[in-house]
Write a protein that holds these residues in place. Structure first.
Motif, PDB file in Angstrom:
ATOM      1  N   TYR A 224      37.165  -3.574  18.518  1.00 34.69           N
ATOM      2  CA  TYR A 224      35.786  -3.106  18.664  1.00 34.69           C
ATOM      3  C   TYR A 224      35.147  -2.799  17.307  1.00 34.69           C
ATOM      4  O   TYR A 224      33.935  -2.694  17.203  1.00 34.69           O
ATOM      5  CB  TYR A 224      35.714  -1.907  19.623  1.00 34.69           C
ATOM      6  CG  TYR A 224      36.165  -0.587  19.043  1.00 34.69           C
ATOM      7  CD1 TYR A 224      35.228   0.336  18.602  1.00 34.69           C
ATOM      8  CD2 TYR A 224      37.511  -0.278  18.927  1.00 34.69           C
ATOM      9  CE1 TYR A 224      35.635   1.548  18.053  1.00 34.69           C
ATOM     10  CE2 TYR A 224      37.921   0.921  18.389  1.00 34.69           C
ATOM     11  CZ  TYR A 224      36.981   1.839  17.958  1.00 34.69           C
ATOM     12  OH  TYR A 224      37.384   3.025  17.406  1.00 34.69           O
ATOM     13  N   ILE A 225      35.986  -2.641  16.274  1.00 33.30           N
ATOM     14  CA  ILE A 225      35.472  -2.611  14.901  1.00 33.30           C
ATOM     15  C   ILE A 225      35.859  -3.978  14.323  1.00 33.30           C
ATOM     16  O   ILE A 225      37.047  -4.266  14.155  1.00 33.30           O
ATOM     17  CB  ILE A 225      36.102  -1.469  14.080  1.00 33.30           C
ATOM     18  CG1 ILE A 225      35.782  -0.110  14.724  1.00 33.30           C
ATOM     19  CG2 ILE A 225      35.620  -1.512  12.621  1.00 33.30           C
ATOM     20  CD1 ILE A 225      36.514   1.074  14.110  1.00 33.30           C
TER      21      ILE A 225
ATOM     22  N   GLN B  34      41.229   6.144  10.054  1.00 27.60           N
ATOM     23  CA  GLN B  34      40.526   6.287  11.343  1.00 27.60           C
ATOM     24  C   GLN B  34      40.679   7.700  11.900  1.00 27.60           C
ATOM     25  O   GLN B  34      40.496   8.661  11.194  1.00 27.60           O
ATOM     26  CB  GLN B  34      41.000   5.196  12.320  1.00 27.60           C
ATOM     27  CG  GLN B  34      40.702   3.786  11.822  1.00 27.60           C
ATOM     28  CD  GLN B  34      39.205   3.501  11.665  1.00 27.60           C
ATOM     29  OE1 GLN B  34      38.364   4.197  12.213  1.00 27.60           O
ATOM     30  NE2 GLN B  34      38.857   2.497  10.877  1.00 27.60           N
ATOM     31  N   SER B  35      41.064   7.794  13.190  1.00 25.35           N
ATOM     32  CA  SER B  35      41.038   9.104  13.859  1.00 25.35           C
ATOM     33  C   SER B  35      42.019  10.122  13.297  1.00 25.35           C
ATOM     34  O   SER B  35      41.894  11.306  13.599  1.00 25.35           O
ATOM     35  CB  SER B  35      41.330   8.930  15.343  1.00 25.35           C
ATOM     36  OG  SER B  35      40.142   8.623  16.021  1.00 25.35           O
TER      37      SER B  35
ATOM     38  N   PHE C 209      38.864   8.671  23.760  1.00 25.74           N
ATOM     39  CA  PHE C 209      38.410   9.314  22.518  1.00 25.74           C
ATOM     40  C   PHE C 209      36.914   9.165  22.278  1.00 25.74           C
ATOM     41  O   PHE C 209      36.303   9.997  21.624  1.00 25.74           O
ATOM     42  CB  PHE C 209      39.205   8.806  21.308  1.00 25.74           C
ATOM     43  CG  PHE C 209      39.023   7.356  20.964  1.00 25.74           C
ATOM     44  CD1 PHE C 209      37.936   6.938  20.214  1.00 25.74           C
ATOM     45  CD2 PHE C 209      39.947   6.406  21.372  1.00 25.74           C
ATOM     46  CE1 PHE C 209      37.766   5.601  19.878  1.00 25.74           C
ATOM     47  CE2 PHE C 209      39.799   5.061  21.048  1.00 25.74           C
ATOM     48  CZ  PHE C 209      38.701   4.658  20.300  1.00 25.74           C
TER      49      PHE C 209
ATOM     50  N   ASN D  21      35.997  11.765  19.459  1.00 30.45           N
ATOM     51  CA  ASN D  21      34.897  11.453  18.532  1.00 30.45           C
ATOM     52  C   ASN D  21      33.799  12.510  18.527  1.00 30.45           C
ATOM     53  O   ASN D  21      33.303  12.886  17.463  1.00 30.45           O
ATOM     54  CB  ASN D  21      34.313  10.077  18.845  1.00 30.45           C
ATOM     55  CG  ASN D  21      35.269   8.960  18.456  1.00 30.45           C
ATOM     56  OD1 ASN D  21      36.437   9.214  18.167  1.00 30.45           O
ATOM     57  ND2 ASN D  21      34.784   7.732  18.453  1.00 30.45           N
TER      58      ASN D  21
ATOM     59  N   GLU E 222      32.226  -0.991  10.527  1.00 30.71           N
ATOM     60  CA  GLU E 222      32.054   0.037  11.565  1.00 30.71           C
ATOM     61  C   GLU E 222      30.624   0.582  11.561  1.00 30.71           C
ATOM     62  O   GLU E 222      30.058   0.847  12.622  1.00 30.71           O
ATOM     63  CB  GLU E 222      33.066   1.174  11.397  1.00 30.71           C
ATOM     64  CG  GLU E 222      32.964   2.145  12.558  1.00 30.71           C
ATOM     65  CD  GLU E 222      34.113   3.127  12.693  1.00 30.71           C
ATOM     66  OE1 GLU E 222      35.044   3.072  11.873  1.00 30.71           O
ATOM     67  OE2 GLU E 222      34.064   3.951  13.620  1.00 30.71           O
TER      68      GLU E 222
ATOM     69  N   ASN F 157      29.060   5.917  18.620  1.00 29.55           N
ATOM     70  CA  ASN F 157      29.176   7.192  17.906  1.00 29.55           C
ATOM     71  C   ASN F 157      27.800   7.771  17.590  1.00 29.55           C
ATOM     72  O   ASN F 157      27.603   8.985  17.612  1.00 29.55           O
ATOM     73  CB  ASN F 157      29.998   7.019  16.617  1.00 29.55           C
ATOM     74  CG  ASN F 157      31.478   6.878  16.920  1.00 29.55           C
ATOM     75  OD1 ASN F 157      31.938   7.280  17.986  1.00 29.55           O
ATOM     76  ND2 ASN F 157      32.224   6.297  15.988  1.00 29.55           N
TER      77      ASN F 157
ATOM     78  N   TYR G   7      31.180  10.697   8.938  1.00 29.06           N
ATOM     79  CA  TYR G   7      32.337  10.534   9.826  1.00 29.06           C
ATOM     80  C   TYR G   7      32.923   9.124   9.697  1.00 29.06           C
ATOM     81  O   TYR G   7      34.134   8.933   9.622  1.00 29.06           O
ATOM     82  CB  TYR G   7      31.925  10.843  11.275  1.00 29.06           C
ATOM     83  CG  TYR G   7      32.919  10.363  12.296  1.00 29.06           C
ATOM     84  CD1 TYR G   7      34.080  11.093  12.551  1.00 29.06           C
ATOM     85  CD2 TYR G   7      32.725   9.165  12.988  1.00 29.06           C
ATOM     86  CE1 TYR G   7      35.017  10.631  13.474  1.00 29.06           C
ATOM     87  CE2 TYR G   7      33.645   8.702  13.903  1.00 29.06           C
ATOM     88  CZ  TYR G   7      34.791   9.439  14.143  1.00 29.06           C
ATOM     89  OH  TYR G   7      35.716   8.971  15.039  1.00 29.06           O
TER      90      TYR G   7
ATOM     91  N   CYS H 288      36.677   8.005   8.283  1.00 35.42           N
ATOM     92  CA  CYS H 288      37.590   7.144   9.049  1.00 35.42           C
ATOM     93  C   CYS H 288      38.016   5.918   8.235  1.00 35.42           C
ATOM     94  O   CYS H 288      39.030   5.291   8.527  1.00 35.42           O
ATOM     95  CB  CYS H 288      36.926   6.677  10.345  1.00 35.42           C
ATOM     96  SG  CYS H 288      36.740   7.969  11.571  1.00 35.42           S
TER      97      CYS H 288
ATOM     98  N   TYR I  89      44.887  11.993  22.534  1.00 34.99           N
ATOM     99  CA  TYR I  89      43.828  11.930  23.549  1.00 34.99           C
ATOM    100  C   TYR I  89      44.375  12.230  24.946  1.00 34.99           C
ATOM    101  O   TYR I  89      45.133  13.166  25.126  1.00 34.99           O
ATOM    102  CB  TYR I  89      43.121  10.560  23.509  1.00 34.99           C
ATOM    103  CG  TYR I  89      42.878  10.047  22.120  1.00 34.99           C
ATOM    104  CD1 TYR I  89      42.070  10.772  21.240  1.00 34.99           C
ATOM    105  CD2 TYR I  89      43.467   8.884  21.665  1.00 34.99           C
ATOM    106  CE1 TYR I  89      41.845  10.315  19.953  1.00 34.99           C
ATOM    107  CE2 TYR I  89      43.244   8.418  20.380  1.00 34.99           C
ATOM    108  CZ  TYR I  89      42.437   9.142  19.529  1.00 34.99           C
ATOM    109  OH  TYR I  89      42.227   8.688  18.267  1.00 34.99           O
TER     110      TYR I  89
ATOM    111  N   GLY J  31      45.502   6.732  15.153  1.00 40.41           N
ATOM    112  CA  GLY J  31      44.217   6.131  14.786  1.00 40.41           C
ATOM    113  C   GLY J  31      44.198   4.670  15.200  1.00 40.41           C
ATOM    114  O   GLY J  31      45.263   4.045  15.292  1.00 40.41           O
ATOM    115  N   VAL J  32      43.004   4.118  15.424  1.00 44.27           N
ATOM    116  CA  VAL J  32      42.909   2.752  15.961  1.00 44.27           C
ATOM    117  C   VAL J  32      43.324   1.635  15.017  1.00 44.27           C
ATOM    118  O   VAL J  32      43.469   0.501  15.447  1.00 44.27           O
ATOM    119  CB  VAL J  32      41.504   2.372  16.487  1.00 44.27           C
ATOM    120  CG1 VAL J  32      41.207   3.004  17.808  1.00 44.27           C
ATOM    121  CG2 VAL J  32      40.434   2.630  15.490  1.00 44.27           C
TER     122      VAL J  32
END
Ligand SMILES: NC(=O)CC[C@H](N)C(=O)O
Length: 344
Positions: free
Chosen positions: A46-47, A82-83, A115, A134, A178, A185, A209, A213, A261, A278-279
């Protein structure tokens, strides 16, 4: 549920310290070798830039509270944090503003949802619930001290770099990728603002943010960062007190409830060590008073957690005796068979 496939590793009793150097080294190597052929899961897409990650990369690092390090495989390969950044930004903000304010503004309870859930915010009157999703992370970043975005960024990177014991740089390509696609987000930030739960300009906060990440780390860095939380806030390699002992303890507690999560309960049951994922495929697990495991492998389960990273951590937790819930008497009764549900 996480299938840790750790039934073939004897559960060790959790004592006050890690086994000796050679033993830890052998166990880290064993975990890497054991999971190398595991190709379950899928790389995040998704990124857009993350989709190009080499799925075969796999590194593990263990750093203990004396600063001793064990690196295997792609342990110094750089990837975006990332996260996992959420854990350390929470620690920074709790240090600066105090646990009560952060507890009240952000919360410490699991949402039970993904998340990046928008529904979680709506269900809770716009309260972000915890700093590891997030919404909570964006609201936490908004609390980083600083009169301008530039000042906030310099506090944020200084703290993250102090946790790692070296200067961390931004991956500009991932940041741009991103930034061009993070509508979700942005929506979360606007929603927070509509509930009066976000100070400042939502666009500016999401930008900070997104940059946090995009900081580049390795599995080795994650292990040092985690070991700092395991060592009462003192980076065991640089010797710097990055946050207080109390803030470290609180951060680890928040990781226990929400680090993975909606899978945090399963993770605790299987691994027994507070962690964060993290993703891009990073995982860190913090064993208080002992050290931390950093792992990296890009293929993820459906909740966005590295499959090999989780399985390697589970195997090591068991072999190194890290489960914080295990006592001498209960260890004998831990199941030795695999759990049956798959991770994907
Ligand atoms: N789970 C993650 O690692 C998510 C981080 C990512 N930067 C996002 O905001 O979607």
């Amino acid at each position: 549920m996480l299938n840790t496939r750790s039934g073939d590793v004897a559960q060790q009793v959790s004592t006050g310290s890690l086994p000796g150097w050679e033993r830890v080294d052998a166990l880290v190597r064993d975990a890497h070798e054991h999971l190398l052929a595991d190709r379950d899961g899928a790389v995040a897409d998704y990124i857009p830039t993350l989709a190009a990650a080499d799925p075969e990369l796999f590194g593990i690092a263990v750093v203990d509270v004396t600063g001793g390090a064990h690196d295997v495989g792609d342990a110094v390969t750089a990837f975006t944090i990332q996260s996992i950044s959420k854990a350390f930004v929470y620690a920074l903000v709790a240090q600066e503003l105090g646990r009560d304010l952060v507890g009240e503004r952000i919360g410490v309870n699991n949402t039970g949802l993904a998340f990046n859930s928008v529904v979680a915010l709506e269900l809770n009157d716009g309260h972000p619930m915890n700093p590891m999703v997030n919404a909570g992370a964006i609201a936490t970043t908004a609390l980083v001290p600083g009169a301008t975005a530039a000042e906030k960024w310099s506090r944020l990177t200084a703290a993250m770099s102090a946790f790692a014991g070296r200067h961390l740089a931004v991956d500009q390509e991932v940041y741009a990728s991103e930034s061009a696609t993070n509508d979700r987000n942005r929506a979360i930030a606007r929603l927070l603002r509509s509930y009066d739960r976000l100070d400042g300009d939502p666009e500016e906060i999401v930008d900070l943010y997104t940059r946090q990440c995009s900081l580049l780390v390795s599995a080795h860095d994650l292990a040092v960062m985690g070991a700092t939380l395991a060592d009462g806030g003192v980076n065991p390699v640089s010797g710097e007190q990055v946050v207080s002992d109390a803030v470290s303890r609180d951060t680890v507690a928040v990781l226990a409830s929400s680090g993975l999560y909606e899978h945090s309960g399963e993770w605790l049951l299987e691994v027994g060590v507070p962690g964060k994922s993290g993703v891009s495929g990073g995982v860190v697990a913090v064993a208080p008073g002992k050290g931390a495991i950093g792992a990296f492998s890009p293929r993820l389960d459906k909740a966005g957690n590295s499959v090999r990273g989780q399985r390697a951590t589970a195997r090591l937790s068991r072999a190194l005796g890290l489960n914080i819930f295990a006592s001498r008497s209960s260890n004998a009764e831990l199941p030795t068979t695999d759990r049956t549900r798959g991770v994907t």
